[in-house]
Design a protein around this motif. Structure first.
Motif, mmCIF file in Angstrom:
data_model
loop_
_atom_site.group_PDB
_atom_site.id
_atom_site.type_symbol
_atom_site.label_atom_id
_atom_site.label_comp_id
_atom_site.label_asym_id
_atom_site.label_seq_id
_atom_site.Cartn_x
_atom_site.Cartn_y
_atom_site.Cartn_z
ATOM 1 N N LEU A 70 -63.813 -24.310 95.805
ATOM 2 C CA LEU A 70 -64.295 -25.481 96.607
ATOM 3 C C LEU A 70 -65.649 -26.166 96.183
ATOM 4 O O LEU A 70 -66.713 -26.897 96.497
ATOM 5 N N TYR A 71 -66.638 -24.585 95.793
ATOM 6 C CA TYR A 71 -67.784 -25.081 94.892
ATOM 7 C C TYR A 71 -68.019 -25.251 93.345
ATOM 8 O O TYR A 71 -69.272 -25.694 92.435
ATOM 9 N N ASP A 84 -74.285 -25.194 100.381
ATOM 10 C CA ASP A 84 -73.883 -23.958 101.017
ATOM 11 C C ASP A 84 -74.390 -24.461 102.298
ATOM 12 O O ASP A 84 -74.183 -23.658 103.026
ATOM 13 N N ASP A 85 -75.606 -25.352 101.972
ATOM 14 C CA ASP A 85 -75.738 -25.801 103.706
ATOM 15 C C ASP A 85 -74.597 -26.918 104.365
ATOM 16 O O ASP A 85 -74.525 -26.536 105.597
ATOM 17 N N ARG A 86 -73.777 -27.864 103.256
ATOM 18 C CA ARG A 86 -73.045 -28.548 104.032
ATOM 19 C C ARG A 86 -71.919 -26.984 104.513
ATOM 20 O O ARG A 86 -71.614 -26.983 105.373
ATOM 21 N N ALA A 90 -70.764 -26.920 108.528
ATOM 22 C CA ALA A 90 -69.230 -27.067 108.957
ATOM 23 C C ALA A 90 -68.914 -25.847 109.107
ATOM 24 O O ALA A 90 -67.968 -26.042 111.006
ATOM 25 N N ILE A 91 -69.049 -24.417 109.233
ATOM 26 C CA ILE A 91 -69.263 -23.084 109.159
ATOM 27 C C ILE A 91 -68.702 -23.302 110.377
ATOM 28 O O ILE A 91 -68.857 -23.028 111.887
ATOM 29 N N ARG A 92 -70.674 -22.796 110.693
ATOM 30 C CA ARG A 92 -71.544 -23.145 112.485
ATOM 31 C C ARG A 92 -71.242 -23.865 113.237
ATOM 32 O O ARG A 92 -70.723 -23.606 114.529
ATOM 33 N N LEU A 117 -66.821 -17.501 99.331
ATOM 34 C CA LEU A 117 -66.205 -18.484 99.192
ATOM 35 C C LEU A 117 -66.535 -19.000 97.996
ATOM 36 O O LEU A 117 -66.036 -19.745 96.826
ATOM 37 N N HIS A 118 -67.907 -18.694 97.070
ATOM 38 C CA HIS A 118 -68.201 -19.204 95.852
ATOM 39 C C HIS A 118 -67.048 -18.642 95.147
ATOM 40 O O HIS A 118 -67.299 -18.754 93.786
#
Length: 120
Positions: A70-71, A84-86, A90-92, A117-118
């Motif tokens: 992913l990252y 992390d912001d994006r 999406a999670i929230r 996720l990282h």
């Protein structure tokens, strides 16, 4: 002459298909046995909230996109920048068919999930 053009077109199309599958492979995910305590907590959050719809160890889709690497890519499957912001947004708040999960985990769980996720 038309037969020759058909052959050339078919050969070119075959090369394009083959080349598309030969892109650089992503580095492997961090083994579960090597996760830090925070990443291990994030793995548990992932198993509880995300694993039903997302593959962690593959780019193949379940109900949502596979998250392996992913990252390690420039962009998320949505086309947004991989940061992390994006991902947090999406999670929230959800995105497309993904439901909003902001009300299902606290900030510590979200931080742990991002750390995990990282590692993918």
């Amino acid at each position: 002459m038309p037969r020759r053009l058909s052959f050339l077109f078919l050969a070119l199309a075959s090369l394009v298909v083959i080349a598309a599958g030969c892109g650089p492979s992503l580095p492997p995910s961090k083994p579960l046995s090597q996760l830090t305590p925070l990443e291990a907590q994030g793995y548990q959050v992932f198993a509880t909230h995300c694993a039903e719809c997302h593959n962690a160890s593959s780019e193949k889709s379940l109900h949502g996109p596979g998250l392996q690497g992913l990252y390690k890519k420039k962009f998320l499957p949505s086309g947004a920048p991989a940061n992390d912001d994006r991902v947090t947004d999406a999670i929230r708040n959800g995105r497309g068919l993904m439901p909003a999960l902001g009300h299902t985990m606290d900030d510590a769980e979200l931080k742990a999930l991002l750390a995990y996720l990282h590692t993918l």
